[in-house]
Design a protein around this motif. Sequence first.
Motif, PDB file in Angstrom:
ATOM      1  N   ASP A  88       0.838  -1.191   0.000  1.00  8.67           N
ATOM      2  CA  ASP A  88       0.000   0.000   0.000  1.00  8.67           C
ATOM      3  C   ASP A  88       0.882   1.253   0.000  1.00  8.67           C
ATOM      4  O   ASP A  88       1.551   1.549   0.991  1.00  8.67           O
ATOM      5  CB  ASP A  88      -0.921  -0.011   1.220  1.00  8.67           C
ATOM      6  N   ARG A  89       0.856   1.993  -1.103  1.00 15.36           N
ATOM      7  CA  ARG A  89       1.768   3.114  -1.285  1.00 15.36           C
ATOM      8  C   ARG A  89       1.390   4.346  -0.462  1.00 15.36           C
ATOM      9  O   ARG A  89       2.149   5.318  -0.415  1.00 15.36           O
ATOM     10  CB  ARG A  89       1.846   3.484  -2.770  1.00 15.36           C
ATOM     11  N   ALA A 117       5.897 -10.938   6.129  1.00 22.32           N
ATOM     12  CA  ALA A 117       4.850 -11.041   5.120  1.00 22.32           C
ATOM     13  C   ALA A 117       5.410 -11.658   3.836  1.00 22.32           C
ATOM     14  O   ALA A 117       6.575 -11.462   3.491  1.00 22.32           O
ATOM     15  CB  ALA A 117       4.269  -9.656   4.816  1.00 22.32           C
ATOM     16  N   GLY A 118       4.562 -12.394   3.147  1.00 22.51           N
ATOM     17  CA  GLY A 118       4.994 -12.959   1.870  1.00 22.51           C
ATOM     18  C   GLY A 118       4.126 -14.128   1.447  1.00 22.51           C
ATOM     19  O   GLY A 118       3.319 -14.639   2.222  1.00 22.51           O
ATOM     20  N   GLU A 165       5.382  -9.149  -6.797  1.00 23.04           N
ATOM     21  CA  GLU A 165       4.826  -7.932  -6.199  1.00 23.04           C
ATOM     22  C   GLU A 165       4.894  -7.972  -4.679  1.00 23.04           C
ATOM     23  O   GLU A 165       5.236  -6.979  -4.030  1.00 23.04           O
ATOM     24  CB  GLU A 165       3.365  -7.755  -6.636  1.00 23.04           C
ATOM     25  N   VAL A 166       4.563  -9.117  -4.093  1.00 23.63           N
ATOM     26  CA  VAL A 166       4.525  -9.224  -2.638  1.00 23.63           C
ATOM     27  C   VAL A 166       5.918  -9.477  -2.068  1.00 23.63           C
ATOM     28  O   VAL A 166       6.400  -8.739  -1.198  1.00 23.63           O
ATOM     29  CB  VAL A 166       3.563 -10.343  -2.200  1.00 23.63           C
ATOM     30  N   ASN A 167       6.569 -10.525  -2.537  1.00 22.54           N
ATOM     31  CA  ASN A 167       7.812 -10.970  -1.915  1.00 22.54           C
ATOM     32  C   ASN A 167       9.004 -10.064  -2.202  1.00 22.54           C
ATOM     33  O   ASN A 167       9.927  -9.970  -1.381  1.00 22.54           O
ATOM     34  CB  ASN A 167       8.146 -12.388  -2.360  1.00 22.54           C
ATOM     35  N   THR A 168       9.007  -9.433  -3.361  1.00 18.14           N
ATOM     36  CA  THR A 168      10.163  -8.608  -3.736  1.00 18.14           C
ATOM     37  C   THR A 168       9.831  -7.113  -3.673  1.00 18.14           C
ATOM     38  O   THR A 168      10.454  -6.359  -2.931  1.00 18.14           O
ATOM     39  CB  THR A 168      10.661  -8.976  -5.137  1.00 18.14           C
ATOM     40  N   LEU A 169       8.818  -6.688  -4.428  1.00 21.17           N
ATOM     41  CA  LEU A 169       8.491  -5.265  -4.446  1.00 21.17           C
ATOM     42  C   LEU A 169       7.951  -4.797  -3.099  1.00 21.17           C
ATOM     43  O   LEU A 169       8.220  -3.673  -2.669  1.00 21.17           O
ATOM     44  CB  LEU A 169       7.492  -4.970  -5.560  1.00 21.17           C
ATOM     45  N   GLY A 170       7.179  -5.657  -2.426  1.00 26.11           N
ATOM     46  CA  GLY A 170       6.697  -5.296  -1.089  1.00 26.11           C
ATOM     47  C   GLY A 170       7.845  -5.058  -0.136  1.00 26.11           C
ATOM     48  O   GLY A 170       7.827  -4.121   0.681  1.00 26.11           O
ATOM     49  N   LEU A 171       8.873  -5.893  -0.219  1.00 29.69           N
ATOM     50  CA  LEU A 171      10.061  -5.724   0.605  1.00 29.69           C
ATOM     51  C   LEU A 171      10.765  -4.408   0.280  1.00 29.69           C
ATOM     52  O   LEU A 171      11.158  -3.660   1.185  1.00 29.69           O
ATOM     53  CB  LEU A 171      11.013  -6.903   0.396  1.00 29.69           C
TER      54      LEU A 171
END
Length: 342
Positions: free
Chosen positions: A59-60, A79-80, A96-102
Motif C-alpha cells: 500500500d503506497r 509477510a509474503g 509484487e509481494v515478496n520482492t516489491l513489497g520488501l
Amino acid sequence: MKVLVTGAAGFIGGQLWHALWKRGDEVVGIDNFSYGNLDNLKFEDHDFGPEVRRMDIRDREAIPALFEAEKFDVVYNIAGIAPLPDCQSDPVQAVEVNTLGLVHLLECARRTGVKQVVQASTNAMYENETEFPTVETSFHTPTLIYPNTKYCGERFCQSFADTYGMTVTCLRFANVYGPHIDCLRKQPPFVGYMIRELYYGRTPEFHSDGNQRRDYIYVDDLIALALRVVERPQPGFDAVNVSSNQSYSVRELYATACRLMGKDIEAKYCPTSHYWAKYPELYGGAYGIKPEILDHEVNKFSLCDNAHAREAYGWVPQVDIETGLARVIEEECKMLAARDNA
C-alpha cells in the motif's frame, strides 16, 4: 523498543509478535489476511487479534504513513507468499509481494531512520546446490519463482545496506515447524499435512519414495535467533541460515509421528507430478513446467550449515526433532478437535 511485524497473523509472524510482547517491546502487527489467520494470534496469556491492523505492505499510501507516525526502531518483514506452487502459478503476484513489497518497506525504513530491518528469507535459494551443508556466502542462483523472489529481495537488501549504511539482516529459514503450523491451506507444509491426515485416520499421500531428506527448524528456535540478531546487530547486510544442521527423511518423520500419535497407517507414495496436481495451470499454455524441474524440487536434499549463526550471534537450536514433533502434534490435535466441535 518499537517494532513492526508484517505478516503478523501468519504462523511465524504470530509467534514472533508474542515473543516480542513478552519481552516488553511495543509491537505493531499488520497483515492483509491473504494467508494469515486470527487463530495464530491467540495465546494463553494474550489475544493479539483485536490489535492486528489489516494492511498490505504494498500500500503506497498507508505504509509510508504508518512509518512516519510510529517511527519504528526495528522492522521484521515476515509477510509474503510462501507456498511454492502458489508463487509458480502466479509469478507476478509473487514478485509484487515478496520482492516489491520488501523494497517498499526498505525505502520507508530508509526515510524514517529504522535502525534494523530483518527479512524472512529462505533456504530454498540453495535448490541447485550439490555440496552440503550449504553456507551463506556461496551458492548457485535458484530456478523456481519462490526462491527467486527471495533471492532478488536479498539483493535489494544488500543494495540498501551498501548504499545507505542501513543494517539489514536476512534470515534464511529451513523448513519451519511448530505450534500454529498451517495444516488447512491448499498445499500445507509437510509436517502439518502429515499430522492432519493421521488425526483423521486418513492415508497421507506423499511424493516420490519418501527417502528425500530436508533440514527442519522448530519455530521457537527460529524466534530465538530472530530476537538475537537484533540484540547483537551486525552493521550492514548479513544473511544467516536458520537451521538445525541436521536432515530427516519423509519416512523418518512419518514413522516418528505415527509412533507419537499411536497410529498404524501406511502412507501412499505418489509420482512427483502429484506435488502440483492441484495447479493444472502450470501444465497448460504454450509452455508447461518441465518434468525434471518437478522431480528436482520434490527430491532435492537440503542441509544448511548454521555455523555463522553460532559464531556471530551465539545461537544454538535447542529443540530436537522428536520433542518438537510431539509439541506440534499436541497443539494441532487440540486445534482440529476444537474446529470439529465448533
